[in-house]
Design a protein around this motif. Structure first.
Motif, PDB file in Angstrom:
ATOM      1  N   GLU A  65      12.434  71.578  -3.207  1.00  0.00           N
ATOM      2  CA  GLU A  65      13.600  72.103  -3.981  1.00  0.00           C
ATOM      3  C   GLU A  65      15.103  71.159  -3.352  1.00  0.00           C
ATOM      4  O   GLU A  65      15.751  71.154  -3.947  1.00  0.00           O
ATOM      5  CB  GLU A  65      13.998  73.861  -3.539  1.00  0.00           C
ATOM      6  CG  GLU A  65      12.444  74.066  -4.386  1.00  0.00           C
ATOM      7  CD  GLU A  65      13.055  75.737  -3.964  1.00  0.00           C
ATOM      8  OE1 GLU A  65      13.749  76.285  -3.489  1.00  0.00           O
ATOM      9  OE2 GLU A  65      11.629  76.070  -5.208  1.00  0.00           O
ATOM     10  N   MET A  66      14.942  71.467  -2.181  1.00  0.00           N
ATOM     11  CA  MET A  66      15.540  70.525  -1.171  1.00  0.00           C
ATOM     12  C   MET A  66      16.390  69.198  -2.019  1.00  0.00           C
ATOM     13  O   MET A  66      17.432  68.235  -2.345  1.00  0.00           O
ATOM     14  CB  MET A  66      16.203  70.581   0.114  1.00  0.00           C
ATOM     15  CG  MET A  66      16.903  70.213   1.213  1.00  0.00           C
ATOM     16  SD  MET A  66      18.030  71.007   1.201  1.00  0.00           S
ATOM     17  CE  MET A  66      19.235  69.895   2.228  1.00  0.00           C
ATOM     18  N   LYS A 111      29.386  74.265  -1.043  1.00  0.00           N
ATOM     19  CA  LYS A 111      27.807  74.925  -0.385  1.00  0.00           C
ATOM     20  C   LYS A 111      27.543  73.755   0.955  1.00  0.00           C
ATOM     21  O   LYS A 111      27.630  72.884   0.864  1.00  0.00           O
ATOM     22  CB  LYS A 111      27.218  75.345  -0.760  1.00  0.00           C
ATOM     23  CG  LYS A 111      27.719  76.484  -2.073  1.00  0.00           C
ATOM     24  CD  LYS A 111      26.578  77.089  -3.297  1.00  0.00           C
ATOM     25  CE  LYS A 111      27.369  77.886  -4.260  1.00  0.00           C
ATOM     26  NZ  LYS A 111      25.531  79.071  -5.110  1.00  0.00           N
ATOM     27  N   GLU A 112      26.671  74.421   1.786  1.00  0.00           N
ATOM     28  CA  GLU A 112      25.735  73.399   2.456  1.00  0.00           C
ATOM     29  C   GLU A 112      24.664  73.944   1.633  1.00  0.00           C
ATOM     30  O   GLU A 112      24.102  75.458   2.174  1.00  0.00           O
ATOM     31  CB  GLU A 112      25.831  74.070   4.031  1.00  0.00           C
ATOM     32  CG  GLU A 112      25.511  73.578   4.893  1.00  0.00           C
ATOM     33  CD  GLU A 112      25.887  73.090   6.075  1.00  0.00           C
ATOM     34  OE1 GLU A 112      25.147  72.581   7.251  1.00  0.00           O
ATOM     35  OE2 GLU A 112      27.076  74.174   6.766  1.00  0.00           O
ATOM     36  N   LEU A 113      23.612  73.288   2.295  1.00  0.00           N
ATOM     37  CA  LEU A 113      22.364  73.505   1.907  1.00  0.00           C
ATOM     38  C   LEU A 113      21.456  73.183   2.760  1.00  0.00           C
ATOM     39  O   LEU A 113      21.940  72.041   4.208  1.00  0.00           O
ATOM     40  CB  LEU A 113      21.548  71.777   0.946  1.00  0.00           C
ATOM     41  CG  LEU A 113      22.837  71.759  -0.789  1.00  0.00           C
ATOM     42  CD1 LEU A 113      22.099  70.892  -1.740  1.00  0.00           C
ATOM     43  CD2 LEU A 113      22.316  73.353  -0.887  1.00  0.00           C
ATOM     44  N   GLN A 153      14.355  61.958   6.448  1.00  0.00           N
ATOM     45  CA  GLN A 153      13.956  63.088   7.322  1.00  0.00           C
ATOM     46  C   GLN A 153      13.450  63.898   6.796  1.00  0.00           C
ATOM     47  O   GLN A 153      12.392  64.377   7.405  1.00  0.00           O
ATOM     48  CB  GLN A 153      15.721  64.053   7.489  1.00  0.00           C
ATOM     49  CG  GLN A 153      15.030  64.859   8.767  1.00  0.00           C
ATOM     50  CD  GLN A 153      16.015  65.382   9.504  1.00  0.00           C
ATOM     51  OE1 GLN A 153      17.546  65.452   8.999  1.00  0.00           O
ATOM     52  NE2 GLN A 153      16.005  66.232  10.263  1.00  0.00           N
ATOM     53  N   ILE A 154      13.487  64.458   5.398  1.00  0.00           N
ATOM     54  CA  ILE A 154      12.604  65.228   4.773  1.00  0.00           C
ATOM     55  C   ILE A 154      10.977  64.895   4.801  1.00  0.00           C
ATOM     56  O   ILE A 154       9.873  65.389   4.722  1.00  0.00           O
ATOM     57  CB  ILE A 154      12.877  65.701   3.497  1.00  0.00           C
ATOM     58  CG1 ILE A 154      14.405  66.680   4.057  1.00  0.00           C
ATOM     59  CG2 ILE A 154      12.114  66.739   2.078  1.00  0.00           C
ATOM     60  CD1 ILE A 154      15.090  67.274   2.738  1.00  0.00           C
ATOM     61  N   SER A 155      11.348  63.547   4.074  1.00  0.00           N
ATOM     62  CA  SER A 155       9.733  62.683   4.173  1.00  0.00           C
ATOM     63  C   SER A 155       8.951  62.792   5.253  1.00  0.00           C
ATOM     64  O   SER A 155       7.948  63.343   6.132  1.00  0.00           O
ATOM     65  CB  SER A 155      10.421  61.756   4.231  1.00  0.00           C
ATOM     66  OG  SER A 155       8.560  61.277   3.187  1.00  0.00           O
ATOM     67  N   GLY A 156       9.488  62.307   6.585  1.00  0.00           N
ATOM     68  CA  GLY A 156       9.247  62.278   7.842  1.00  0.00           C
ATOM     69  C   GLY A 156       8.391  64.624   8.068  1.00  0.00           C
ATOM     70  O   GLY A 156       7.422  64.162   8.912  1.00  0.00           O
TER      71      GLY A 156
END
Length: 188
Positions: A65-66, A111-113, A153-156
């Motif tokens: 989702e992010m 906003k901040e995710l 970063q999310i992939s890692g």
């Protein structure tokens, strides 16, 4: 004081004595405790592995989702940059474009995710154009680069979270020289 109608539903309202009300509350507490104990006993025993799997799947869902939200934000940043090039930096128009960017019915800008995966948090602040101090076009370019970095970063983190349970962090696996006893060890 508490008052009730007699159990037959007819007649005068009468006051409950304080002692009877206290006994009734104690009786309700004991009944509630017995019900809670029964519910706990009825819950299936959930293993640690099942909890880890649940945490992993929730983390992956949040990460997906992010990533989706960041892709929409990046597309919007590109549109905002093009809008600045063609018509200038009209903050009202830029804010309107930014506010129109939504993911799952929620506005992204202003906003901040955040998401959490593999015991790490990833967050991305998306201010409205009118909230940006300094050169807006440069801020959009920097935010684009930040989005690319966060996606990496999310992939890692997805790769890190995908390691077999119980495997030490950083351990690599040689799938060409498969050891069946190592696989068996994962299930014990």
């Amino acid at each position: 004081m508490l008052s009730t109608v007699n159990p037959y539903g007819v007649g005068n309202i009468y006051q409950k004595p304080q002692v009877a009300a206290t006994q009734e509350k104690e009786s309700q507490n004991v009944s509630t405790q017995q019900q809670n104990l029964q519910e706990v006993q009825e819950l299936p025993n959930v293993s640690q592995t099942a909890l880890e799997i649940r945490k992993f799947t929730d983390g992956i869902k949040g990460a997906n989702e992010m990533v989706g939200a960041m892709q929409i934000a990046d597309i919007t940043l590109n549109a905002l940059s093009n809008q600045i090039k063609s018509s200038g930096a009209d903050m009202n128009a830029l804010d309107a474009t930014a506010k129109a960017a939504q993911f799952k019915g929620e506005a992204l800008f202003g906003k901040e995710l955040t998401t959490s995966l593999a015991d790490e948090n990833v967050s991305l602040s998306l201010p409205l154009p009118s909230q940006i101090q300094g050169d807006v076009a440069e801020a959009f370019a920097n935010k684009h680069q930040e989005i690319m970095d966060k996606m990496g970063q999310i992939s890692g983190l997805i790769e890190k979270a995908s390691l077999p349970f119980g495997a030490p962090n950083g351990q690599s696996f040689d799938f060409e020289n498969f050891d069946p006893s190592a696989l068996k060890g994962l299930f014990s």
